[in-house]
Motif scaffolding. Structure first.
Motif, PDB file in Angstrom:
ATOM      1  N   ALA A  25      83.689  56.558  60.274  1.00 36.75           N
ATOM      2  CA  ALA A  25      82.016  56.802  60.899  1.00 36.75           C
ATOM      3  C   ALA A  25      81.959  55.464  61.141  1.00 36.75           C
ATOM      4  CB  ALA A  25      81.281  57.458  59.945  1.00 36.75           C
ATOM      5  N   TRP A  26      80.754  55.227  62.270  1.00 40.57           N
ATOM      6  CA  TRP A  26      80.218  54.091  62.277  1.00 40.57           C
ATOM      7  C   TRP A  26      79.386  53.521  61.213  1.00 40.57           C
ATOM      8  CZ3 TRP A  26      81.919  50.453  65.448  1.00 40.57           C
ATOM      9  CH2 TRP A  26      82.665  50.738  66.454  1.00 40.57           C
ATOM     10  N   GLY A  49      83.729  59.738  71.157  1.00 38.55           N
ATOM     11  CA  GLY A  49      83.001  59.650  72.202  1.00 38.55           C
ATOM     12  C   GLY A  49      81.625  59.657  72.282  1.00 38.55           C
ATOM     13  N   LEU A  50      80.922  58.908  72.976  1.00 40.43           N
ATOM     14  CA  LEU A  50      79.485  58.941  72.954  1.00 40.43           C
ATOM     15  C   LEU A  50      78.797  58.944  74.303  1.00 40.43           C
ATOM     16  CD1 LEU A  50      78.904  56.037  70.192  1.00 40.43           C
ATOM     17  CD2 LEU A  50      78.844  58.527  69.832  1.00 40.43           C
ATOM     18  N   ARG A  51      77.530  59.431  74.394  1.00 40.94           N
ATOM     19  CA  ARG A  51      76.787  59.283  75.529  1.00 40.94           C
ATOM     20  C   ARG A  51      76.790  58.027  76.250  1.00 40.94           C
ATOM     21  NH1 ARG A  51      71.282  62.636  75.447  1.00 40.94           N
ATOM     22  NH2 ARG A  51      72.054  64.647  75.860  1.00 40.94           N
ATOM     23  N   PHE A 245      74.606  56.485  69.587  1.00 41.02           N
ATOM     24  CA  PHE A 245      75.106  55.600  68.691  1.00 41.02           C
ATOM     25  C   PHE A 245      76.113  55.993  67.679  1.00 41.02           C
ATOM     26  CE2 PHE A 245      70.737  53.818  70.118  1.00 41.02           C
ATOM     27  CZ  PHE A 245      71.175  53.190  70.984  1.00 41.02           C
ATOM     28  N   GLY A 246      76.299  57.158  67.692  1.00 39.46           N
ATOM     29  CA  GLY A 246      77.420  57.693  66.785  1.00 39.46           C
ATOM     30  C   GLY A 246      76.886  57.478  65.031  1.00 39.46           C
ATOM     31  N   THR A 247      75.757  57.400  64.915  1.00 41.53           N
ATOM     32  CA  THR A 247      75.269  57.624  63.568  1.00 41.53           C
ATOM     33  C   THR A 247      73.806  58.005  63.842  1.00 41.53           C
ATOM     34  OG1 THR A 247      74.960  56.410  61.325  1.00 41.53           O
ATOM     35  CG2 THR A 247      74.258  55.299  63.382  1.00 41.53           C
ATOM     36  N   THR A 248      73.006  58.411  62.451  1.00 43.86           N
ATOM     37  CA  THR A 248      71.750  58.786  62.438  1.00 43.86           C
ATOM     38  C   THR A 248      70.819  57.643  62.073  1.00 43.86           C
ATOM     39  OG1 THR A 248      71.689  59.458  60.200  1.00 43.86           O
ATOM     40  CG2 THR A 248      72.524  61.335  61.720  1.00 43.86           C
TER      41      THR A 248
END
Length: 255
Positions: A25-26, A49-51, A245-248
């Protein structure tokens, strides 16, 4: 995999050490110094893969094993192990999923003035013998080393900056902003998409996400961040933040 952790040591202020535990995870950490805004680490099978998004800071991507790939200006840019990518502040980029090889990566976000105004990929393989020897000074050396290779040309940079400022510093409707540039709404939208890589409303949304990120770093509660950054509620912010951003926000804020 989740139980196997590698720790990178970062010498932030002698003799204080900050530990980065990297899992699939990031993980974001604040850097207690003015010349690095924050650090983020990834260790996992491949990478997310992210936006498409951009940052207010310049992003330095250090790939220690595996690889990273980004979609930038319609092209796929691959960063192999032992290399760094310098992504300027404001540059739209979309992290792409990579094969399931183990990937270890460090992102450093530095003030825009510390990195070039154009995309760079450079070799960093000989700068240290092991990941435990990496320090923030190495990151800043990589940024500084690229400045001497910068072209003296700044064509297009001013226009892109003016467009970004016009879209983020004003709450005016897009049509009114377009008129200020002497364009129709449709013509202005085409210009923004060409220069910034995303439509005007999309650019504004990404700017609000970057604002949310800054407010979270400053310690503002998530619900207040959602309101201050113009999201309908906390769940709306959380959904878009995770995709981008790959995390909450909760995990980001807690780090």
């Amino acid at each position: 995999m989740l139980g196997w952790r590698i720790t990178l040591l970062y010498r932030l202020e002698t003799p204080v050490l900050t530990r980065f535990a990297m899992t699939n995870a990031w993980n974001y950490r604040r850097a207690d110094r003015d010349d690095i805004v924050e650090l983020a680490s990834w260790r996992g099978a491949g990478s997310l893969g992210l936006r498409p998004h951009f940052h207010d800071e310049s992003q330095i991507v250090l790939v220690l094993s595996g690889s990273r790939a980004f979609r930038i200006d319609g092209a796929t840019i691959t960063v192999p192990a032992g290399h760094a990518a310098l992504i300027p502040a404001g540059m739209l980029h979309a992290p792409m999923p990579t094969p399931d090889q183990e990937t270890v990566c460090l992102n450093a976000y530095v003030p825009a003035s510390r990195a070039p105004s154009s995309l760079r990929i450079i070799s960093i393989g000989a700068r240290w013998r092991s990941v435990d020897e990496i320090m923030p000074e190495h990151i800043l050396e990589i940024a500084d080393d690229t400045l001497s290779h910068e072209s003296s040309s700044s064509v297009g940079i001013v226009d892109r900056t003016k467009l970004g400022v016009a879209l983020t510093d004003s709450l005016k409707p897009i049509g009114e902003i377009a008129a200020g540039f002497g364009r129709s709404r449709e013509g202005f939208s085409r210009m923004v998409k060409r220069e910034l890589g995303v439509a005007p409303h999309g650019f504004r949304l990404l700017a609000r996400l970057n604002l949310a990120r800054k407010l979270l770093r400053d310690g503002e509660p998530i619900a207040a961040v959602a309101a201050d950054a113009g999201f309908s509620d906390q769940s709306h912010l959380t959904r878009l933040f995770r995709r981008t951003f790959g995390t909450t926000p909760g995990l980001y804020w807690r780090d």
